[in-house]
Structures are given as C-alpha cells and as structure tokens.
Scaffold this motif. Structure first.
Motif, mmCIF file in Angstrom:
data_model
loop_
_atom_site.group_PDB
_atom_site.id
_atom_site.type_symbol
_atom_site.label_atom_id
_atom_site.label_comp_id
_atom_site.label_asym_id
_atom_site.label_seq_id
_atom_site.Cartn_x
_atom_site.Cartn_y
_atom_site.Cartn_z
ATOM 1 N N ARG A 105 49.496 38.528 42.053
ATOM 2 C CA ARG A 105 48.460 37.988 42.929
ATOM 3 C C ARG A 105 47.435 39.055 43.304
ATOM 4 N NH1 ARG A 105 47.378 34.376 47.164
ATOM 5 N NH2 ARG A 105 45.247 34.951 47.757
ATOM 6 N N ALA A 106 47.855 40.288 43.441
ATOM 7 C CA ALA A 106 46.894 41.374 43.721
ATOM 8 C C ALA A 106 45.938 41.526 42.542
ATOM 9 C CB ALA A 106 47.634 42.678 43.986
ATOM 10 N N LYS A 108 45.156 39.184 40.489
ATOM 11 C CA LYS A 108 44.321 37.970 40.518
ATOM 12 C C LYS A 108 43.212 38.117 41.567
ATOM 13 C CE LYS A 108 45.027 32.937 40.566
ATOM 14 N NZ LYS A 108 45.958 31.846 40.949
ATOM 15 N N ASN A 109 43.535 38.698 42.696
ATOM 16 C CA ASN A 109 42.518 38.885 43.747
ATOM 17 C C ASN A 109 41.364 39.743 43.235
ATOM 18 O OD1 ASN A 109 44.006 37.393 45.580
ATOM 19 N ND2 ASN A 109 44.882 39.182 46.620
ATOM 20 N N TYR A 154 49.174 42.610 48.052
ATOM 21 C CA TYR A 154 48.603 41.255 47.970
ATOM 22 C C TYR A 154 47.505 41.093 49.021
ATOM 23 C CZ TYR A 154 49.448 36.026 48.484
ATOM 24 O OH TYR A 154 49.380 34.658 48.578
ATOM 25 N N SER A 157 44.564 43.857 48.786
ATOM 26 C CA SER A 157 43.605 43.540 47.711
ATOM 27 C C SER A 157 42.740 42.330 48.087
ATOM 28 C CB SER A 157 44.357 43.267 46.409
ATOM 29 O OG SER A 157 45.250 42.174 46.571
ATOM 30 N N TRP A 158 43.282 41.435 48.888
ATOM 31 C CA TRP A 158 42.566 40.227 49.355
ATOM 32 C C TRP A 158 41.368 40.616 50.213
ATOM 33 C CZ3 TRP A 158 41.854 35.350 48.385
ATOM 34 C CH2 TRP A 158 41.639 34.385 49.366
ATOM 35 N N LEU A 447 42.111 30.198 45.071
ATOM 36 C CA LEU A 447 41.371 31.291 45.737
ATOM 37 C C LEU A 447 39.952 30.891 46.114
ATOM 38 C CD1 LEU A 447 42.589 34.483 43.858
ATOM 39 C CD2 LEU A 447 43.700 33.103 45.619
ATOM 40 N N GLY A 463 38.457 34.019 51.542
ATOM 41 C CA GLY A 463 38.738 33.233 50.335
ATOM 42 C C GLY A 463 37.446 32.672 49.783
#
Ligand code: TXE
Length: 482
Positions: A105-106, A108-109, A154, A157-158, A447, A463
C-alpha cells in the motif's frame, strides 16, 4: 546496535544533541536499535533545507516530479521483503500483513499521487461575456507531516506522496515507536535522486519534534494522524498561526449486522474488522451491533472464528495476531478489558495475554483477541477508543435504535453495515455520521475517494483530489474580456 539517523538536506545525519532513544521490538520486549532523540535544532535544520529546496522543486515540471516519485515506489517494491520484515519487527504485526498490506500500500500511495499530478484538472468560469476566471492551484510551501505507529510506512507515505507530488517540500516525523521503515525510506529517496531538502525526516518524541514542527513559523501546512488528544494539541498550536491542518484521529466504529445479512461473509469480515493489525487500525469495527433475531448464532460463530485466530511470533508464517505495538499500548488494552469486567461485561473469549508463544517472544506484548458481551452502548468500553484486539457485541431490535447507537459516541470515522436489503443499506449510509460507510465489505479502499472523519475523528479530507486540494493553494484569476 543499529542507529537510525535523521534525513535532512539529503543527508543521513546524527541528532545534534547526540542523544538517542531505545527502539524496542514488541514481540520480544528487547531493545533492538536506537532512534534519534531529535529536538528543535534538528527541526530548524530540516525546515531550512525544505525552504532552500522549495523554489526549484515547486517549479520542477510535474512530469519530472512524477518520474522521481515513481522511482521511490519502484525502489521500495524492489526491497519489499526487507521493508516488510523491518515493519514486522518494529510494529509487532505479522510478517504476512506487512508483506500483503503495509508495504504494497505504501508503494501504491507513491504511485497513485505520482500519476495523479499528470492528470490534474483546474476550473474556468466565464462571467457572462465580461470576464474569464480561472483557478490556479499552487504548492503551499513547507508541509509538516506527522504520522503514527499503527501503519507506519503506509500512513507516512499517504502524506509524503501527495505533499511532494504537488510541488511542496516537507518535514516529516514518524512515530518514535516505529521509526525503522521511515529510515529505510530515507535511504531509498537518496538512491532515487530526490533532490536534497524536498523531503526531510526528523525522528524523536512528539512533544519535542512533533511540537516543534507544528509550531514552526515557516511550516504552513500540517497533516497529522494520531490520537484525538494529540490532534487537539496540534490544532491548538496551528490555529492561531493560520496554518492549514488535516487531522486524521481516533475512531470507535460501529459494525451493524442485520438478520438478513449474508452471515458467512458478515462473520468472517467482522472478525477481520475487529482484530486485523491486532485491532490497531483507526477503522477497526470495535462495536458490533447485531439484530436480535440473529444475535445468538452470530455471537457463537464470531467467538468460534475468533478462537481460530493464531497468535504467535509475528515473524512466523500463518500467524494472524502478533504483538501489541508497545508496553504502554498493551497496558491500555489490559486496562479496558478489566474495566469491561467492572462495568458488568462478560468475556466470552480472550481477556488476558496468551500462554507464551515461543521462547524468542517470552517477554513480548501479546494479548488474546477478546470478545465482550453484556455491556450497554453508553459504557466507557463502548464509548472510548481502546485500539487493541477487543470488541464488544450488542443486540438491537429496531433500525432507529441502532442508528442512535452508531451515532452515539464522540467519534465519526467509519461504519460498516451488513444487509442484503439495498434500500435499508442506503438509509443507514445516509443517517450514520461517519466519514466512510462500508456496506457488505470492510477496508475496501479506492485512493480516489475522500477519506477522513467527522466529530472527534478528525478535520479535513485526504485521498484523491481532496489530498491535492489540501496540499495546494487555489487562486482565482479574473481577466476582463470586455
Ligand atoms: O498517538 P499520538 P499514540 C490513537 C490510539 C492510541 C492513541 C495514542 O487510540 O492509543 O491514539 O497513540 C506525535 N505535537 N491512535 O500515543 O500521541 C507522535 O510522536 C505533535 C489512532 O501513538 O497521537 C506520533 O508521531 N506531534 C491513530 C504521532 O504524533 C505529536 C493511530 C501520533 O502520536 C505530539 C495512532 C505533539 N504534542 C494512535 N505528541 C489513527 N487515527 O490511526 C505526539 N505527537
């Protein structure tokens, strides 16, 4: 013993004080590395680096910013096993979870926001033949990014990804409880050629480093994820300085199961929603409301499934429940389980640490997934965020009643509804006061959608486009056409 370093102005540097804090592996209770005991001097150096880097980075074409951030994503992915193991040791969660959720997920972010800036749109409005108005979105400057221990890389990085993708520079502070993957990210950023000063990571205690970032005159924007108590403190500092803030805070999320639900899925997903990450996700369903007609069978199936969860050494395969992140958090969980007993609850399973999982982990912070019944909706255990593997199941009779229960806490982060009656699902979704409502699913994340809480679960939305709006300043330019 490994010493984690700050990442300031593109360099990995020691804390100016020379002081370090112990970094503990929660599965063993042993100190396994050191983390800088950062202070205001380190924050000042990081802000100066971010200030120096801002002109060039904010004017770097989006294409180039995107390429650089995509390289960071690729580099993390190339070292996925290393990052996953580091996250598992630092946080205590199972390796299977860090491999399949946290680190992917990180990646992906970073990829999501690196590509989002290539397709950002802006608005124009013609004022009936008199003027053309267009909206200009520009980076805000230096962003302060403060993240918690439950989903370390996660959630860090978001924040980092949209902030720097939008052309800002940043001073980030990971939790002192789980600093390791942030340190590894620093190494990756250097390898990826992120220009010096664009991202700076200062480690240390919240009351020293976090507070210094929040209070710094030149930090214009604060993105914070953590507890509601700390979020209030951050807001108190930032508000009189007219900073833009986003607060992602705690939750006490209702999980509502109607008798007409698909019970196989409702039971399986409710167990995951209650205990994933040892119940240390702000979106966990810690209050389960079950329609009375289905209450007994649901409770029996839920308890049986909970007892089937494997508690073990987080480094071992097939483990569902690892260690609680820290001794203070373990003590908080124990406190609330004892409080449940005092408030008249019945502990159907769990309620105490498990037998020693293995010799390596004999001093670790483990707690058996716990299911409580017999408590009213307004007791402390059903009102306050425990943030551990503890859930309470409460029967209800009517839709109106369960809507009141769901809305009956200070929080409003997320909710889940299990029913195969679509009109009912839409009615509940409309009436429940939370930033996210899942119907017949949980933690399914796109996201692109706005994410955040209501009431004491937070302020602002991140987001997708919301994150790009948060991390940019919009200006209207009005040009006369007459
Ligand atoms: O969070 P803190 P903690 C909830 C959960 C947990 C409680 C406390 O209930 O039990 O919060 O957890 C930094 N100025 N959540 O103590 O203190 C701190 O160093 C600026 C829900 O870990 O909020 C860390 O980097 N920063 C949450 C970050 O804030 C400060 C996830 C979060 O720490 C600061 C985590 C200050 N004065 C906990 N004091 C979620 N919503 O997911 C601390 N920090």
């Amino acid at each position: 013993m490994q010493s984690i370093l700050h990442y300031i102005n593109g360099q990995l540097v020691e804390p100016r004080s020379g002081n370090y804090l112990d970094n503990i592996d929660p599965a063993t209770g042993a100190v396994y590395s050191r983390v800088p005991d950062g202070d205001g001097d380190d924050v000042n150096a990081a802000v100066a680096a971010a200030e120096q880097a801002f002109p060039a980075w904010s004017q770097t074409p989006a294409e180039k910013r995107s390429a650089c951030i995509l390289k960071i994503a690729d580099a993390i992915e190339a070292r996925l096993d290393e990052f996953a193991r580091a996250e598992c040791v630092d946080n205590g969660k199972p390796l299977s979870l860090t491999r399949n959720m946290d680190i992917p997920r990180a990646v992906k972010n970073f990829r999501f926001f690196a590509t989002a800036i290539l397709h950002s749109k802006s608005e124009t409005h013609m004022t009936d033949g008199q003027a053309l108005n267009y909206t200009l979105r520009q980076p805000r400057g230096i962003c302060g990014l403060i993240s918690p221990w439950n989903l370390p890389l996660y959630l860090l990085s978001w924040k980092i990804a949209p902030a720097i993708a939008a052309g800002n520079t940043a001073v980030a502070k990971p939790s002192e409880v789980t600093p390791m993957t942030a340190f590894m990210l620093s190494e990756v950023c250097r390898e990826a050629g992120l220009p010096a000063g664009v991202l700076n990571i200062v480690h240390g205690l919240g009351a020293k480093v976090g507070a210094a970032i929040t209070a710094h005159q030149k930090v214009t924007t604060i993105s914070f994820t953590g507890g509601t108590v700390t979020g209030r403190e951050v807001a108190r500092t930032a508000a009189p300085m007219f900073k833009k803030i986003s607060l992602e805070l705690g939750g006490k999320n209702p999980n509502i199961v109607f008798a007409d639900a698909d019970m196989d899925r409702a039971v399986a997903e409710s167990v995951r929603a209650a205990f994933a990450n040892q119940g240390q996700i702000c979106l966990c369903g810690s209050r389960i409301f079950v329609e009375r007609a289905a209450y007994e069978p649901f409770v029996n199936r839920f308890v049986a499934a909970t007892q089937g969860l494997k508690i073990g050494d987080p480094l071992e395969a097939g483990v569902d429940q690892g260690a609680i992140v820290s001794k203070p958090q373990f003590e908080k969980v124990s406190f609330y389980v004892n409080l449940a007993r005092e408030e008249g609850g019945t502990i159907l399973t769990g309620g105490s640490p498990p037998p020693t999982v293995n010799d390596r982990c004999k001093n670790g912070y483990f707690f058996t997934p716990t299911v409580i019944t017999g408590l009213g909706p307004n007791c402390r255990v059903n009102q306050e965020e425990i943030f551990g593997p503890v859930t309470s199941i409460i029967p209800f009779d009517a839709e109106e009643e369960v809507i009141d229960y769901a809305n009956g806490t200070a929080y409003g982060l997320s909710a889940t509804v299990w029913t195969q009656n679509l009109p009912k699902a839409h009615r509940l979704a409309e009436r429940i006061n939370s930033g996210t409502v899942w119907v017949n699913c949980w933690l399914l994340r796109d996201l692109r959608v706005p994410f955040g809480g209501m009431k004491q679960s937070g302020v602002g939305r991140e987001g997708g486009d919301e994150a790009m709006r948060f991390f940019t300043e919009s200006k209207n330019v009005c040009i006369s056409v007459s």
